[in-house]
Design an enzyme around this catalytic site. Structure first.
Site, short mmCIF file in Angstrom:
data_model
loop_
_atom_site.label_atom_id
_atom_site.label_comp_id
_atom_site.label_asym_id
_atom_site.label_seq_id
_atom_site.Cartn_x
_atom_site.Cartn_y
_atom_site.Cartn_z
N CYS A 86 15.94 37.57 1.70
CA CYS A 86 15.36 37.54 0.63
C CYS A 86 13.83 36.56 0.27
O CYS A 86 12.98 36.92 -0.48
CB CYS A 86 15.96 37.44 -0.69
SG CYS A 86 17.55 38.32 -0.64
N HIS A 104 18.78 37.33 -6.80
CA HIS A 104 18.83 38.51 -6.41
C HIS A 104 20.46 38.95 -6.39
O HIS A 104 21.04 38.30 -6.01
CB HIS A 104 18.38 38.88 -4.88
CG HIS A 104 18.72 39.99 -4.17
ND1 HIS A 104 18.35 41.34 -5.06
CD2 HIS A 104 18.88 40.54 -3.12
CE1 HIS A 104 18.46 42.32 -4.10
NE2 HIS A 104 19.01 41.82 -2.90
N HIS A 106 23.28 42.13 -6.27
CA HIS A 106 23.73 43.55 -5.73
C HIS A 106 24.77 44.17 -6.78
O HIS A 106 25.76 44.88 -6.35
CB HIS A 106 24.44 43.72 -4.43
CG HIS A 106 23.53 43.29 -3.16
ND1 HIS A 106 23.92 43.26 -1.92
CD2 HIS A 106 22.12 42.97 -3.29
CE1 HIS A 106 22.99 43.41 -1.08
NE2 HIS A 106 21.78 43.01 -2.14
N GLU A 127 21.13 44.50 -29.52
CA GLU A 127 20.80 42.91 -29.54
C GLU A 127 20.69 42.06 -28.55
O GLU A 127 19.92 41.31 -28.46
CB GLU A 127 22.01 42.52 -30.27
CG GLU A 127 22.16 40.97 -30.83
CD GLU A 127 20.93 40.61 -31.91
OE1 GLU A 127 20.92 39.64 -32.29
OE2 GLU A 127 20.52 41.59 -32.75
N HIS A 183 20.31 49.54 -4.01
CA HIS A 183 20.25 48.23 -3.20
C HIS A 183 20.71 47.22 -4.53
O HIS A 183 21.87 46.71 -4.33
CB HIS A 183 18.91 47.80 -2.76
CG HIS A 183 18.65 46.68 -2.16
ND1 HIS A 183 17.87 46.52 -1.08
CD2 HIS A 183 19.31 45.38 -2.18
CE1 HIS A 183 17.99 45.26 -0.72
NE2 HIS A 183 18.84 44.57 -1.32
#
Length: 225
Positions: A86, A104, A106, A127, A183
């Site tokens: 990443c 990141h 998943h 809210e 992804h």
């Protein structure tokens, strides 16, 4: 993170990244070695390794990079660890948004939303929007504001998402997140605390949106007072 903390401090990235990885694992966001976390402190960028059990990462298994994305310190372990796939995407957030952290996930909710939507996920009049900031103004969204999270198509390799993510970020300057279809999602902010809060709120909203879809409720109602 502007303050330089000693390595013994619980919020130093060496300690914080493993803690957050465990939290993400418990939430189902980083199972099967998936997901990733990067935090900036001073001039250094701390990145979790790739292809490892995220809930078992130790403080001596973190990579340290400079602004050129060069490794300035390898993990202090005999394990042959690989830097996160990443990383180029984290640096999109650092270079284009001056972010202090990029996360990141998943999450199943993110993946489902990416399948339900075409180019954007949009939701308003909830809210929990107030826990997410407009990336340009830095002000929190309001109850009547619309959260827009753009979606890009997945690729065979994570690094190949770099250009399309950057293009998407240019097109959506107010967004603090990008969904990758089938992804997961990338979320960033000025600090790790704000990034953590944002990803939690967005994940909540996506989970809610899935249930609203099942009940035939609109994500952007026009008749709410």
């Amino acid at each position: 993170m502007s303050v330089i903390l000693p390595e013994s401090h619980p919020e130093h990235p060496f300690n914080l990244i493993p803690e957050l990885c465990r939290r993400f694992y418990d939430l189902g966001w980083a199972t099967g070695t998936g997901g990733g976390i990067s935090i900036k402190m001073g001039d250094n960028y701390y990145v979790a390794p790739s292809g490892v059990q995220k809930e078992r990462i130790k403080s001596n298994e973190i990579f340290v990079l400079n602004s050129s994305q060069d490794i300035v310190e390898k993990p202090r372990t005999d394990k042959q660890l690989k830097m996160s796939e990443c990383t180029p995407l984290f640096f999109n957030a650092y270079r284009m948004r001056n972010a202090g952290a990029c996360l990141h996930t998943h999450s199943v909710k993110c993946v489902l939303i990416s399948l339900l939507c075409d180019r954007e996920f949009r939701i308003s009049h909830i809210e929990m929007l107030k826990g997410i900031s407009n990336n340009e103004t830095k002000k929190a969204l309001g109850f009547r504001d619309t959260l827009i999270v753009p979606i890009i198509e997945n690729t065979d390799f994570e690094k190949d998402l770099t250009a399309s993510m950057a293009e998407c970020m240019e097109k959506y300057p107010e967004s603090c997140a990008v969904l990758v279809r089938r992804h997961g999602m990338y979320v960033w902010s000025d600090t790790w605390q704000k990034a953590k809060g944002a990803v939690e709120c967005i994940d909540y909203l996506m989970g809610l949106a899935i249930q609203m879809k099942q009940l035939g409720l609109e994500w952007e109602p026009k008749d709410v007072k």
